[in-house]
Design a protein around this motif. Structure first.
Motif, mmCIF file in Angstrom:
data_model
loop_
_atom_site.group_PDB
_atom_site.id
_atom_site.type_symbol
_atom_site.label_atom_id
_atom_site.label_comp_id
_atom_site.label_asym_id
_atom_site.label_seq_id
_atom_site.Cartn_x
_atom_site.Cartn_y
_atom_site.Cartn_z
ATOM 1 N N UNK A 1 23.360 12.101 29.883
ATOM 2 C CA UNK A 1 22.972 13.515 29.893
ATOM 3 C C UNK A 1 23.156 14.148 31.263
ATOM 4 N N UNK A 2 23.959 13.542 32.108
ATOM 5 C CA UNK A 2 24.215 14.063 33.444
ATOM 6 C C UNK A 2 24.753 15.488 33.397
ATOM 7 N N UNK B 1 27.487 24.497 19.209
ATOM 8 C CA UNK B 1 28.738 23.758 19.380
ATOM 9 C C UNK B 1 28.530 22.385 19.985
ATOM 10 N N UNK B 2 27.608 22.264 20.951
ATOM 11 C CA UNK B 2 27.414 21.020 21.682
ATOM 12 C C UNK B 2 25.963 20.551 21.601
ATOM 13 N N UNK B 3 25.780 19.249 21.403
ATOM 14 C CA UNK B 3 24.438 18.691 21.255
ATOM 15 C C UNK B 3 23.595 18.901 22.508
ATOM 16 N N UNK B 4 24.164 18.596 23.694
ATOM 17 C CA UNK B 4 23.383 18.756 24.915
ATOM 18 C C UNK B 4 23.033 20.212 25.167
ATOM 19 N N UNK B 5 23.902 21.135 24.801
ATOM 20 C CA UNK B 5 23.577 22.560 24.922
ATOM 21 C C UNK B 5 22.449 22.930 23.961
ATOM 22 N N UNK B 6 22.465 22.315 22.771
ATOM 23 C CA UNK B 6 21.402 22.586 21.795
ATOM 24 C C UNK B 6 20.053 22.144 22.350
#
Length: 602
Positions: A478-479, A177-182
């Motif tokens: 990316x905080x 769902x989320x790029x940073x989670x990926x």
């Protein structure tokens, strides 16, 4: 490969071992037997084993970092679980060069699980899960390294991150769902990007940025444009290397890192998620060339802004800057220069004069075939304007006296504020050059705006040169805190209000006054800083006359973005604007900013 940013990160890593200042410890140390890497990583950003001892963690070594203080190796479990949220890789921090371990070794590792925050807890950065104080045993060598997980346009979600208006640390990872989670779900794992376009040129620390999404906010020169706080560029990824610095490619924006680039996925304070490559793709040049603007017509006044990045007499860039002004900018009539340092640069001995710096640039412009410019500036009080310690940076005006005259009105100095008066029914400056509100808290430890009055073909034009406070101290994209805090805006908003109000005072004295407000605004054309500057029609940022894909003067972490602007009052109706891309996209840049130029008929 020794990288300065990695060295800085490394120094902080050592601090994390010695103290708890940069380490998140959620529980009291306790013993945990025979856990797997995916157990350590867990399905959130914080390990459920943080602060605990783990024993006999098994994995295959995928990469070894032998430079700097952030030394150690990555291991990955070749038998993953079925949960896409749990990473199968982790960094083993040894502090010194790990001996007797190489890629392909099967190892068992015991040590303490730590959550290291690059830059310290106050930075707001996410943490990196590590095994520290390790004891490891090589079980066998020559094993096949776990296959690299491809990072592709299809695998990285379009949504950037959840926005809980707080920390995302405790939220379950949703990598689809989320790029940073990926990216977080792949932390420490062997990953791969293929045939990626460079969107951030190689920097002095042997790093570059690529995108795995070729058409994400692409501009014609190959960059990725940052045009909104709500429209993140999710395909950006920083690339470093485990190889020699000398072997790292000199890449420009628009080039391609062809083939496969493979290595562990790290996280650092200078870019967030970073592929530390043990196998780099081959650089293919796009042939990007520096832009050249057109010359102004006889009846056009050409006004430019150019941040020359801490220029002082000891620099070897005078000839290159002169060529940029003469050849690429076509010798504008007025040039607002930012970051002119004093005569001995960073030497901190009380020197504030910059006449040698400016004379050196003017002589270089003449040698390059340009006009002999005249100049005006006001020396700052020592150590009061921020910037490099000892450098005493300031704005300065260059102007071509064959086409433009400067109206000198004495009285301007480091501490005397300029005001507006009327002369024969027209707005005029009380001091020219003069500084706007130099004692205001808005400009504490920051550059004071420089106002000057010019005459072109019998018409008066007031120019206000600015260098607003930097974005230093803001939380990164990316905080762990989403949306990130932008604390540096507070001072810029005060600065924008001061410059807006001064411009409004000019327009009160003369409604059709032609005022140009320009410089390194250190903020975006869509920012609140710009909105405050513009007010209710007092000014308008002319960069917005360009197509959205062409609005940028700076490249940061692979985002092409606006920092330098030229704003105009309503009486300047017909104009031509150009962001002249000569620096920000190139590895051999002479400044990190691209100059901007405005041409109009006063």
């Amino acid at each position: 490969m020794p990288s300065k940013s990695s060295a800085r990160l490394a120094a902080l890593t050592v601090a994390a071992v010695c103290t708890a200042a940069s380490t998140v410890v959620l529980t009291s140390p306790a013993h945990a037997d025979s856990v797997r890497i995916h157990d350590i990583q867990g399905d959130t950003r914080i390990s459920p084993y943080a602060g605990k001892q783990v024993t006999d963690v098994t994995g295959i070594v995928t990469g070894v970092r032998t430079y700097g203080s952030s030394r150690g190796f990555w291991i990955q479990d070749p038998s993953p679980d079925t949960d896409p949220a749990t990473s199968e890789g982790v960094f083993v921090f040894t502090g010194s060069t790990p001996k007797g371990v190489a890629a392909g070794d099967a190892v068992t590792v015991s040590g303490t699980v730590s959550e290291f925050v690059p830059g310290g807890a106050s930075s707001g950065n996410q943490s990196l899960t590590e095994i520290t104080r390790p004891v490891f045993t090589v079980v066998s060598s020559g094993n096949e390294v776990p296959a690299a997980t491809p990072i592709t346009a299809r695998s990285v979600p379009a949504a950037y991150t959840p926005t809980p208006n707080g920390s995302v640390n405790d939220l379950p990872l949703r990598p689809s769902t989320y790029a940073l989670d990926h990216y977080e779900s792949l932390e420490g794992m062997n990953v791969q990007v293929s045939d990626t376009r460079v969107v951030g040129a190689t920097d002095p620390y042997t790093e570059l940025w690529v995108t795995v999404k070729p058409w994400e906010h692409r501009n014609l020169r190959g960059g990725t444009v940052y045009g909104s706080y709500d429209s993140q560029n999710t395909g950006r990824l920083q690339i470093q290397s485990l190889g020699r610095a000398a072997d790292f490619p000199d890449a420009n924006v628009g080039d391609t890192l062809a083939g496969d680039t493979t290595g562990p996925l790290d996280y650092n304070q200078y870019g967030g998620y970073t592929l530390v490559a043990d196998d780099l793709g081959t650089l293919e040049s796009s042939g990007l060339r520096r832009e050249t603007t057109r010359a102004q017509h006889t009846g056009e006044l050409a006004v430019a802004t150019y941040n020359v990045e801490n220029l002082d007499p000891s620099d070897d860039t005078f000839a290159a800057h002169a060529a940029a002004i003469v050849d690429n900018l076509k010798s504008p009539d007025i040039v607002s220069l930012e970051e002119i340092q004093d005569n001995n640069g960073a030497t901190d001995d009380g020197t504030v004069a910059a006449d040698r710096t400016l004379a050196g640039l003017i002589d270089a412009i003449v040698a390059a075939g340009g006009p002999r410019y005249d100049w005006r500036a006001i020396d700052p009080a020592d150590k009061q304007d921020g910037g490099q310690p000892g450098g005493n940076i300031r704005q300065a005006f260059l102007f071509n006296p064959a086409r433009v005259s400067f109206t000198d009105r004495p009285g301007g100095d480091a501490t005397t504020p300029v005001d507006v008066t009327e002369v024969r029914g027209r707005a005029a400056l009380t001091n020219s050059p003069g500084r706007i509100d130099p004692a205001s808290e808005a400009f504490e430890d920051s550059r004071k705006p420089l106002a000057g009055e010019f005459t072109f073909r019998g018409r008066t034009v007031i120019v206000i040169a600015n260098h607003f406070s930097s974005k230093g101290g803001d939380q990164g994209l990316t905080s762990q805190y989403q949306p990130p805090s932008r604390n540096s805006e507070t001072q810029r908003h005060l600065q924008a209000r001061a410059v807006h109000d001064f411009t409004a005072k000019i327009l009160e004295a003369q409604q059709n006054a032609k005022v140009v407000v320009l410089g390194d605004i250190n903020d975006f054309e869509f920012s609140e800083t710009t909105e405050i500057l513009e007010g209710e029609g007092t000014l308008w940022s002319a960069v917005k006359s360009l197509p959205e894909s062409e609005r940028y003067s700076y490249v940061y972490q692979g985002n092409s973005q606006v920092l330098d602007q030229i704003l105009i009052t309503p009486s300047i109706r017909r104009f031509a604007y150009d962001s002249v891309h000569i620096n920000a996209e190139f590895h051999d840049q002479i400044s990190d900013h691209d100059p901007q130029i405005l041409r109009f008929r006063p």
